[in-house]
Design an enzyme around this catalytic site. Structure first.
Site, PDB file in Angstrom:
ATOM      1  N   GLY A  57      10.268  -8.738  -3.349  1.00 47.34           N
ATOM      2  CA  GLY A  57      11.110  -8.599  -4.081  1.00 47.34           C
ATOM      3  C   GLY A  57      12.437  -7.916  -3.215  1.00 47.34           C
ATOM      4  N   GLU A  66       5.105 -32.806  14.651  1.00 49.04           N
ATOM      5  CA  GLU A  66       3.464 -32.974  15.804  1.00 49.04           C
ATOM      6  C   GLU A  66       2.971 -33.320  14.509  1.00 49.04           C
ATOM      7  OE1 GLU A  66       3.337 -32.010  18.651  1.00 49.04           O
ATOM      8  OE2 GLU A  66       1.305 -32.923  18.702  1.00 49.04           O
ATOM      9  N   ARG A  81       0.898  -1.280   0.524  1.00 50.32           N
ATOM     10  CA  ARG A  81       0.448  -0.073  -0.192  1.00 50.32           C
ATOM     11  C   ARG A  81       1.131   1.310  -0.001  1.00 50.32           C
ATOM     12  NH1 ARG A  81      -2.550  -2.578   4.546  1.00 50.32           N
ATOM     13  NH2 ARG A  81      -4.567  -3.612   3.699  1.00 50.32           N
ATOM     14  N   GLU A 135       1.093 -35.103   5.152  1.00 46.32           N
ATOM     15  CA  GLU A 135       1.155 -36.824   4.592  1.00 46.32           C
ATOM     16  C   GLU A 135       0.274 -37.742   6.023  1.00 46.32           C
ATOM     17  OE1 GLU A 135       4.278 -35.436   4.809  1.00 46.32           O
ATOM     18  OE2 GLU A 135       3.953 -35.062   2.066  1.00 46.32           O
ATOM     19  N   THR A 186       4.214 -35.135   9.959  1.00 49.90           N
ATOM     20  CA  THR A 186       3.848 -34.806   9.089  1.00 49.90           C
ATOM     21  C   THR A 186       2.258 -34.715   8.227  1.00 49.90           C
ATOM     22  OG1 THR A 186       4.244 -36.531   8.063  1.00 49.90           O
ATOM     23  CG2 THR A 186       6.226 -35.122   8.420  1.00 49.90           C
TER      24      THR A 186
HETATM   25  C1  FAD Z   1      12.498 -28.667  13.714  1.00 49.58           C
HETATM   26  C2  FAD Z   1      12.034 -30.061  14.770  1.00 49.58           C
HETATM   27  C3  FAD Z   1      11.405 -29.833  15.207  1.00 49.58           C
HETATM   28  C4  FAD Z   1      11.003 -30.793  16.026  1.00 49.58           C
HETATM   29  N1  FAD Z   1      10.389 -30.972  17.565  1.00 49.58           N
HETATM   30  C5  FAD Z   1       9.902 -32.247  17.802  1.00 49.58           C
HETATM   31  C6  FAD Z   1       8.951 -31.916  18.669  1.00 49.58           C
HETATM   32  O1  FAD Z   1       9.689 -31.478  20.429  1.00 49.58           O
HETATM   33  N2  FAD Z   1       8.694 -32.635  19.599  1.00 49.58           N
HETATM   34  C7  FAD Z   1       8.743 -34.272  18.967  1.00 49.58           C
HETATM   35  O2  FAD Z   1       8.251 -35.588  19.454  1.00 49.58           O
HETATM   36  N3  FAD Z   1       9.129 -34.229  17.969  1.00 49.58           N
HETATM   37  C8  FAD Z   1      10.272 -33.391  17.087  1.00 49.58           C
HETATM   38  N4  FAD Z   1       9.945 -33.156  15.710  1.00 49.58           N
HETATM   39  C9  FAD Z   1      10.413 -34.151  15.314  1.00 49.58           C
HETATM   40  C10 FAD Z   1       8.928 -34.451  14.161  1.00 49.58           C
HETATM   41  O3  FAD Z   1       7.768 -34.886  14.503  1.00 49.58           O
HETATM   42  C11 FAD Z   1       8.860 -35.527  12.725  1.00 49.58           C
HETATM   43  O4  FAD Z   1       9.826 -35.054  12.575  1.00 49.58           O
HETATM   44  C12 FAD Z   1       8.108 -35.863  12.310  1.00 49.58           C
HETATM   45  O5  FAD Z   1       7.165 -36.570  12.780  1.00 49.58           O
HETATM   46  C13 FAD Z   1       8.873 -37.066  11.237  1.00 49.58           C
HETATM   47  O6  FAD Z   1       9.029 -38.094  11.703  1.00 49.58           O
HETATM   48  P1  FAD Z   1       9.968 -38.857  10.881  1.00 49.58           P
HETATM   49  O7  FAD Z   1      11.306 -37.703  11.218  1.00 49.58           O
HETATM   50  O8  FAD Z   1      10.668 -39.812  11.775  1.00 49.58           O
HETATM   51  O9  FAD Z   1      10.153 -39.118   9.589  1.00 49.58           O
HETATM   52  P2  FAD Z   1       8.838 -40.415   8.997  1.00 49.58           P
HETATM   53  O10 FAD Z   1       8.161 -40.989   9.989  1.00 49.58           O
HETATM   54  O11 FAD Z   1       9.959 -41.531   8.577  1.00 49.58           O
HETATM   55  O12 FAD Z   1       8.707 -39.547   7.752  1.00 49.58           O
HETATM   56  C14 FAD Z   1       9.241 -39.086   6.115  1.00 49.58           C
HETATM   57  C15 FAD Z   1       8.590 -38.773   5.288  1.00 49.58           C
HETATM   58  O13 FAD Z   1       8.351 -40.079   4.799  1.00 49.58           O
HETATM   59  C16 FAD Z   1       6.439 -39.686   5.078  1.00 49.58           C
HETATM   60  N5  FAD Z   1       5.045 -40.695   5.403  1.00 49.58           N
HETATM   61  C17 FAD Z   1       5.497 -41.450   6.802  1.00 49.58           C
HETATM   62  N6  FAD Z   1       4.476 -42.898   7.497  1.00 49.58           N
HETATM   63  C18 FAD Z   1       4.026 -41.766   5.985  1.00 49.58           C
HETATM   64  C19 FAD Z   1       2.352 -43.307   5.641  1.00 49.58           C
HETATM   65  N7  FAD Z   1       2.568 -44.104   6.743  1.00 49.58           N
HETATM   66  N8  FAD Z   1       1.743 -42.458   4.547  1.00 49.58           N
HETATM   67  C20 FAD Z   1       2.242 -41.578   3.964  1.00 49.58           C
HETATM   68  N9  FAD Z   1       3.542 -40.609   3.867  1.00 49.58           N
HETATM   69  C21 FAD Z   1       4.382 -41.166   5.550  1.00 49.58           C
HETATM   70  C22 FAD Z   1       6.574 -38.398   6.334  1.00 49.58           C
HETATM   71  O14 FAD Z   1       5.097 -37.323   5.725  1.00 49.58           O
HETATM   72  C23 FAD Z   1       7.476 -38.003   5.709  1.00 49.58           C
HETATM   73  O15 FAD Z   1       7.359 -36.860   4.172  1.00 49.58           O
HETATM   74  C24 FAD Z   1      10.772 -31.515  15.303  1.00 49.58           C
HETATM   75  C25 FAD Z   1      11.072 -32.061  13.909  1.00 49.58           C
HETATM   76  C26 FAD Z   1      11.715 -31.174  13.273  1.00 49.58           C
HETATM   77  C27 FAD Z   1      12.368 -31.480  12.484  1.00 49.58           C
END
Ligand code: FAD
Length: 143
Positions: free
Chosen positions: A98, A121, A27, A125, A123
């Site tokens: 930009g 909390e 704006r 998916e 992903t």
């Molecule tokens: C900055 C950060 C802060 C975090 N803080 C916390 C926290 O405070 N407390 C805590 O408990 N965790 C925390 N986490 C962990 C986070 O919750 C997990 O990284 C997330 O839930 C993904 O789990 P994973 O890393 O085991 O990946 P995976 O479960 O191995 O998933 C890898 C990929 O596969 C996909 N996938 C997995 N299963 C399926 C399925 N059945 N169908 C389709 N797709 C699937 C996922 O969507 C993802 O894209 C944190 C992560 C980050 C990056």
């Protein structure tokens, strides 16, 4: 399921902040006519619509939690929607700003902050999986 509702309210607020900072700059710093202004208006209108949708999904899930009702599906839907929405809105705001958006501007910080909301909390998916399970459960189908 209050944690997912919280992780939906949080990025909704981040998206709103990015949107409001960007509106102010568009704006005040840009011409009020011409192709850029029309493009910016369209992007910002869509952003407001998406932020409002995320807020309403969040409120529904929060209302159910407050009322002691089952809200796993609503919490999964608002969390998945708000995280992705905030990522998209912050990205579009940064593009609109930009060069103003670079070099330590708050919208740049919000863009970097917001990525985690489609990961932690559960992903997106996984949220979709939770939603699908609740959709199919009445038909006795396991997803
Ligand atoms: C900055 C950060 C802060 C975090 N803080 C916390 C926290 O405070 N407390 C805590 O408990 N965790 C925390 N986490 C962990 C986070 O919750 C997990 O990284 C997330 O839930 C993904 O789990 P994973 O890393 O085991 O990946 P995976 O479960 O191995 O998933 C890898 C990929 O596969 C996909 N996938 C997995 N299963 C399926 C399925 N059945 N169908 C389709 N797709 C699937 C996922 O969507 C993802 O894209 C944190 C992560 C980050 C990056």
């Amino acid at each position: 399921m209050t944690a997912r509702v919280h992780r939906s309210a949080w990025p909704s607020g981040i998206a709103r902040a990015a949107y409001e900072y960007t509106c102010d700059i568009v704006r005040t710093e840009y011409p009020k006519s011409g192709r850029f202004f029309h493009m910016a208006s369209e992007i910002l209108a869509e952003a407001e619509q998406d932020i409002t949708a995320a807020r309403l999904l969040t409120w529904e899930a929060a209302w159910k939690a407050d009322a002691g009702q089952e809200n796993a599906k609503e919490a999964a839907m608002c969390k998945a929607y708000a995280g992705q929405m905030a990522l998209d809105v912050c990205s579009k705001c940064l593009e609109l700003l930009g060069p103003i958006g670079l070099d330590g501007h708050i919208v740049e910080k919000l863009y970097r902050d917001v990525k985690v909301f489609d990961i932690f909390e559960g992903t997106n998916e996984v949220q979709h999986l939770v939603t699908a399970r609740r959709q199919y459960a009445p038909y006795g189908v396991r997803v």
